[in-house]
Design an enzyme around this catalytic site. Structure first.
Site: not given
Ligand code: NDP
Length: 268
Positions: A66, A102
Site C-alpha cells: 500500500k 479503508d
Molecule cells: P502493518 O504491517 O503496516 O502494521 C502492523 C501494525 O501492527 C504495527 O503497528 C505493529 O506495531 C503492530 N503489531 C504487529 N504485531 C503486534 C503485536 N504482536 N502486538 C502489538 N502490535 C503489533 O499492517 P497493516 O496496518 O497493513 O494491517 C494491520 C491489520 O489490519 C492486518 O491484520 C490486516 O489484515 C488488517 N486489515 C484489515 C482490513 C479490512 O478490510 N478488514 C483492511 C486493512 C487491514 P509495530 O509498529 O510496533 O511493529
C-alpha cells in the site's frame, strides 16, 4: 469488451476480494472480471506496469504494497494523500491514479452496519501501520477524539504528528492507557494474525463500548479479551472488508452495490 480488474498482494491466495467483486458485478450487471495476482516482493511496480500495458482498468492493493502503490500514482485523492497509503488504483490513458477506501469502509461498517454513531466518541486506535494510516483521517471526519497506541511508540508519535492538524489526537504506549476508558477500541494491528494480544490494561472499555478487530475469519485474542472485559459490542473486520470494496467498486463502475447480502454470504 469485458473490463479487467485485480487485487495485488503478497501473499494473496487467501483473499476474499475476487468473491466480493464477482458478487457486486453480478448484482449490478457489470461486464467485468476480477482476479487475485501475487506480485513478487520486489516486483510490485513491474506487475502494475504489466496490468496497465494489458489494458486493465484498475486494481486493489493489499499487504505489503500500500505504501509502494502511493509512489506510482500521478494523482491522489485527498484521503489517499492524507493516509499516505493507497489501496485502490485507476488506470486511465496510461496514467495511474490512487485512492484509499479503508477509512470509508471502517466508518460504513461501524456507523451503518453496527449502528454505532461516532460523533463525540473517544476512540482508541491500536497500531500505526498501513491500516491505521488508512482510517485515521476518516475517523476525524466522524468527529471523534483519537488516542493512537502502538508497540513501537515512536511510530504512534509519527502518525500523530502527521494528523495533529486535523483534530484531537494523542500518542500513547499500551502501559500509559492504564486508568483511561474508551467508547470505541479499534485493533488495527496485525497482532491477531499471530494470535497475540497487545498488552492492554484492564478496565479500558467504557459502558456501551464497541470493540472492533480489523482481522476477520477467526476468534481473536483481542475480541476474547474485550468480551471478558465487558465490551458491549464486538465486531470483526469482515464488514469493513466488504464496505471498502464497495467504495472502490463505486469509484470504478459508478454504481453502488448492496453490501448486506455479500456480507451475509461471506459469514455463511
Ligand atoms: P502493518 O504491517 O503496516 O502494521 C502492523 C501494525 O501492527 C504495527 O503497528 C505493529 O506495531 C503492530 N503489531 C504487529 N504485531 C503486534 C503485536 N504482536 N502486538 C502489538 N502490535 C503489533 O499492517 P497493516 O496496518 O497493513 O494491517 C494491520 C491489520 O489490519 C492486518 O491484520 C490486516 O489484515 C488488517 N486489515 C484489515 C482490513 C479490512 O478490510 N478488514 C483492511 C486493512 C487491514 P509495530 O509498529 O510496533 O511493529
Amino acid at each position: 469488451m469485458t473490463d479487467r480488474y485485480a487485487v495485488i498482494g503478497h501473499p494473496i491466495s487467501h483473499s476474499k476480494s475476487p468473491m466480493i467483486y464477482q458478487a457486486f458485478a453480478a448484482q449490478t450487471h457489470q461486464d467485468m472480471s476480477y482476479e487475485a495476482i501475487e506480485a513478487p516482493l520486489d516486483g510490485f511496480k513491474a506487475t502494475i506496469e504489466r496490468l496497465v500495458s494489458e489494458g486493465y482498468k484498475g486494481c486493489n492493493v493489499t499487504v505489503p504494497f500500500k505504501f509502494e502503490a502511493l509512489k506510482l500514482c500521478k494523482q491522489l485523492t485527498g484521503r489517499a494523500q492524507a493516509a499516505q497509503a493507497v489501496n485502490t488504483l485507476f488506470f486511465r490513458d496510461g496514467a495511474i491514479f490512487g485512492d484509499n477506501t479503508d477509512g470509508v469502509g471502517l466508518l460504513a461498517d461501524i456507523e451503518q452496519n453496527l449502528k454505532c454513531k461516532l460523533l463525540f466518541k473517544k476512540v482508541l486506535l491500536m497500531g500505526a501501520g498501513g491500516a491505521a494510516h488508512g482510517v485515521i483521517w476518516q475517523l476525524f471526519n466522524a468527529g471523534v477524539t483519537i488516542t493512537v497506541a502502538n508497540r513501537t511508540v515512536e511510530k504512534a508519535q509519527q502518525l500523530v504528528s502527521e494528523f495533529a492538524p486535523y483534530g484531537t489526537v494523542i500518542a500513547s504506549s499500551y502501559e500509559a492507557l492504564a486508568g483511561k476508558t474508551f467508547d470505541v477500541v479499534v485493533n488495527a494491528t496485525s497482532s491477531s494474525l499471530a494470535d497475540e494480544l497487545p498488552p492492554l490494561p484492564e478496565g479500558l472499555f467504557a459502558p456501551q463500548a464497541l470493540a472492533y478487530d480489523m482481522m476477520y475469519g477467526k476468534q481473536t485474542p483481542f475480541l476474547k479479551f474485550a468480551a471478558e472485559q465487558g465490551a458491549a459490542q464486538l465486531a470483526d473486520g469482515l464488514g469493513m472488508l466488504v464496505e471498502q470494496a464497495a467504495e472502490a467498486f463505486f469509484k470504478w463502475r459508478e454504481v453502488r452495490p448492496d453490501t448486506a447480502p455479500v456480507i451475509a454470504r461471506l459469514r455463511a
